[in-house]
Write an enzyme that holds these catalytic residues in place. Structure first.
Site, PDB file in Angstrom:
ATOM      1  N   ARG A 137       6.457 -14.190  -1.936  1.00  0.00           N
ATOM      2  CA  ARG A 137       6.933 -14.791  -0.690  1.00  0.00           C
ATOM      3  C   ARG A 137       6.973 -16.312  -0.849  1.00  0.00           C
ATOM      4  NH1 ARG A 137       3.745 -14.137   5.006  1.00  0.00           N
ATOM      5  NH2 ARG A 137       2.260 -15.405   3.898  1.00  0.00           N
ATOM      6  N   PHE A 196       2.837  -7.197  11.292  1.00  0.00           N
ATOM      7  CA  PHE A 196       1.618  -7.834  10.785  1.00  0.00           C
ATOM      8  C   PHE A 196       0.428  -7.018  11.306  1.00  0.00           C
ATOM      9  CE2 PHE A 196      -1.925 -10.701  10.558  1.00  0.00           C
ATOM     10  CZ  PHE A 196      -1.793 -11.166   9.265  1.00  0.00           C
ATOM     11  N   TYR A 234      -1.500 -22.826  12.484  1.00  0.00           N
ATOM     12  CA  TYR A 234      -1.758 -23.355  11.131  1.00  0.00           C
ATOM     13  C   TYR A 234      -0.595 -23.188  10.167  1.00  0.00           C
ATOM     14  CZ  TYR A 234      -3.350 -18.450  10.931  1.00  0.00           C
ATOM     15  OH  TYR A 234      -3.446 -17.089  11.058  1.00  0.00           O
ATOM     16  N   LYS A 235       0.496 -22.574  10.633  1.00  0.00           N
ATOM     17  CA  LYS A 235       1.632 -22.353   9.724  1.00  0.00           C
ATOM     18  C   LYS A 235       2.603 -23.530   9.857  1.00  0.00           C
ATOM     19  CE  LYS A 235       1.114 -17.335  10.255  1.00  0.00           C
ATOM     20  NZ  LYS A 235       0.661 -16.908   8.953  1.00  0.00           N
ATOM     21  N   ASP A 275       5.398 -12.102  18.936  1.00  0.00           N
ATOM     22  CA  ASP A 275       4.531 -12.845  18.023  1.00  0.00           C
ATOM     23  C   ASP A 275       5.430 -13.847  17.291  1.00  0.00           C
ATOM     24  OD1 ASP A 275       2.983 -13.783  15.913  1.00  0.00           O
ATOM     25  OD2 ASP A 275       1.928 -11.886  15.621  1.00  0.00           O
TER      26      ASP A 275
HETATM   27  C1  LIG Z   1       2.742 -12.503  12.379  1.00  0.00           C
HETATM   28  C2  LIG Z   1       1.289 -12.848  12.387  1.00  0.00           C
HETATM   29  N1  LIG Z   1       0.556 -12.555  13.474  1.00  0.00           N
HETATM   30  C3  LIG Z   1      -0.754 -12.825  13.521  1.00  0.00           C
HETATM   31  C4  LIG Z   1      -1.407 -13.409  12.459  1.00  0.00           C
HETATM   32  C5  LIG Z   1      -2.903 -13.588  12.488  1.00  0.00           C
HETATM   33  O1  LIG Z   1      -3.301 -14.654  13.203  1.00  0.00           O
HETATM   34  P1  LIG Z   1      -4.857 -15.000  13.376  1.00  0.00           P
HETATM   35  O2  LIG Z   1      -5.500 -14.886  12.048  1.00  0.00           O
HETATM   36  O3  LIG Z   1      -4.802 -16.407  13.910  1.00  0.00           O
HETATM   37  O4  LIG Z   1      -5.424 -14.083  14.359  1.00  0.00           O
HETATM   38  C6  LIG Z   1      -0.678 -13.759  11.310  1.00  0.00           C
HETATM   39  C7  LIG Z   1      -1.347 -14.402  10.163  1.00  0.00           C
HETATM   40  O5  LIG Z   1      -0.812 -14.650   9.134  1.00  0.00           O
HETATM   41  C8  LIG Z   1       0.698 -13.452  11.285  1.00  0.00           C
HETATM   42  O6  LIG Z   1       1.425 -13.712  10.188  1.00  0.00           O
END
Ligand SMILES: Cc1ncc(COP(=O)(O)O)c(C=O)c1O
Length: 413
Positions: free
Chosen positions: A372, A127, A223-224, A198
């Site tokens: 997805r 990501f 939020y997921k 993560d």
């Molecule tokens: C694997 C992963 N890490 C980090 C994030 C980003 O998180 P944030 O926007 O809260 O910093 C996301 C967002 O979708 C994600 O899927």
């Protein structure tokens, strides 16, 4: 292979011990929501709780709420609840800030553990925020800190005595590929490297056992699958053995051991509290706590079993009903290697997803060509999966997706 029928699918719903949870979420009538891996649904109880926080705690009690409604301890209290979902102990998880910020906190903490180790490693295709954060941190002191992106198959080989941290995503955001946390952590430790996991696409989607894997650091989104609401605060896990060794780079006043002493000099709070930075967003924390309390009622083994079965069913039904339309799996077919999502490559993926959304099936699109679909087991039924594939077949066979309005790219995909 024998054909799957609607009766088979209905039977699975009748056997589903998690089915009653869906009534506890506000889901618009007729909508099939396969995007809980991006933004989870609204728990009904969140509406009353938010109303209470806004009208009474904020509106009436005002500043007194930091003490009388225990706002000040919300990050640690909610952190302890998340700890139960991810195999951590009390005092190892703190809620606050975004996942991106928390990645920065963990990376900078790793750089302090051993001054001779100066390279931050993550994998290509991770990501983006994870990779970007290594670049940003390296940019502070380019002659001392390095950031490297390595091939996903070479992460362990790339580690050496200069590596300060390995940053990996447990469930890949596009492909859903699941990493073996125990094996990778152990291999990294043999080279003296701490791992930052993560957990954004794992927490609340499957059992995670950080301490059983001897994990070092972890972060994840609220939020997921935790259903904490748009932009919900994220979380940070720091194993107890490291907490006192870190002088936080983001040394904000609420991570101070005595914030209300207002000292000129920073002195870190004991334990996980030093990983707080500034004032927590209490409205966001309140919504997140409702989502987590709901999740804590569910049996995580049953949740994982259902998530795997929903994904398997979706893959089988897409093969059965949409075999001629050119969808290529972009995720592992074996459920044991997959998180709670299924993805497919298709050259017209963006337009197909927009047409599906217009027909009441919400998933999302990830460039360059991935559709997805997330399966949040607390509110998705097996019949939802059946209906989603039925609608996908209609969208494809009628070529409904091939209209100009579905090809206009929106800012958020
Ligand atoms: C694997 C992963 N890490 C980090 C994030 C980003 O998180 P944030 O926007 O809260 O910093 C996301 C967002 O979708 C994600 O899927």
């Amino acid at each position: 292979m024998t054909r799957i029928t609607f009766d088979d699918v209905s039977h699975l719903d009748e056997q589903d011990s998690l089915a009653p949870f869906s009534a506890r979420f506000d889901i618009p009538d007729g909508l099939i929501y396969l995007d809980g891996n991006s933004l989870g649904c609204l728990p009904k109880a969140a509406k009353d709780r938010l109303n209470e926080v806004v009208t009474r705690e904020w509106g009436q009690d005002l500043i007194r709420s930091w003490n009388s409604n225990d706002w000040i301890n919300a990050p640690a209290r909610i952190g302890n609840k998340i700890a139960k979902l991810i195999g951590a102990d009390d005092g190892e998880v703190i809620v606050g800030d975004s996942t991106s910020i928390n990645v920065f906190k963990c990376l900078s903490a790793c750089l302090q553990l051993d001054n001779s180790r100066t390279t931050l490693i993550t994998e290509t295709g991770n990501f983006p925020t994870d990779a970007y954060m290594t670049e940003g941190l390296a940019g502070i002191a380019p002659d001392r800190i390095g950031a490297r992106l390595v091939d996903p198959d070479e992460v362990i080989d790339s580690l050496d005595e200069t590596t300060a941290a390995l940053l990996l995503t447990h469930t890949h955001y596009k492909t859903g590929r699941l990493r073996d946390m125990a094996a990778i952590t152990s291999a990294a430790h043999q080279k003296g490297v701490p791992v930052i996991w993560d957990l954004s696409h794992s927490c609340g989607a499957m059992p995670v056992d950080l301490n059983a894997c001897d994990a070092d650091f972890a972060v994840g989104c609220g939020y997921k699958y935790l259903n904490g609401g748009p932009g919900a605060p994220a979380f940070t896990f720091v194993a107890k053995r490291y907490q006192e060794k870190v002088f936080p780079a983001l040394s904000g006043w609420l991570g101070h051991k005595q914030p209300f002493a207002f000292d000129d000099r920073y002195a870190p709070a004991p334990g996980i509290n030093r990983f707080q930075c500034g004032t927590p967003g209490i409205i966001g924390c309140a919504a997140l706590e409702v989502g987590i309390d709901l999740m804590l009622e569910a049996d995580m083994q049953a949740l994982r079993q259902k998530s795997s079965a929903l994904g398997d069913l979706f893959i089988q039904l897409v093969n059965q009903e949409c075999g001629e339309f050119g969808f290529e799996p972009a995720c592992p077919i074996n459920a044991a290697e997959r998180g709670s999502q299924v993805s497919f490559h298709h050259p017209d993926g963006y337009a197909i997803m927009q047409a599906l959304i217009a027909c009441g099936v919400i998933g999302d699109f990830r460039a360059p060509d991935i559709l997805r679909f997330g399966f949040a087991p607390l509110y998705i039924s097996y019949r939802d999966v059946w209906k989603a594939v039925d609608i996908l077949r209609d969208v494809m066979s009628s070529e409904a997706w091939n209209q100009s309005q579905f090809k206009q790219r929106a800012a958020v995909t």
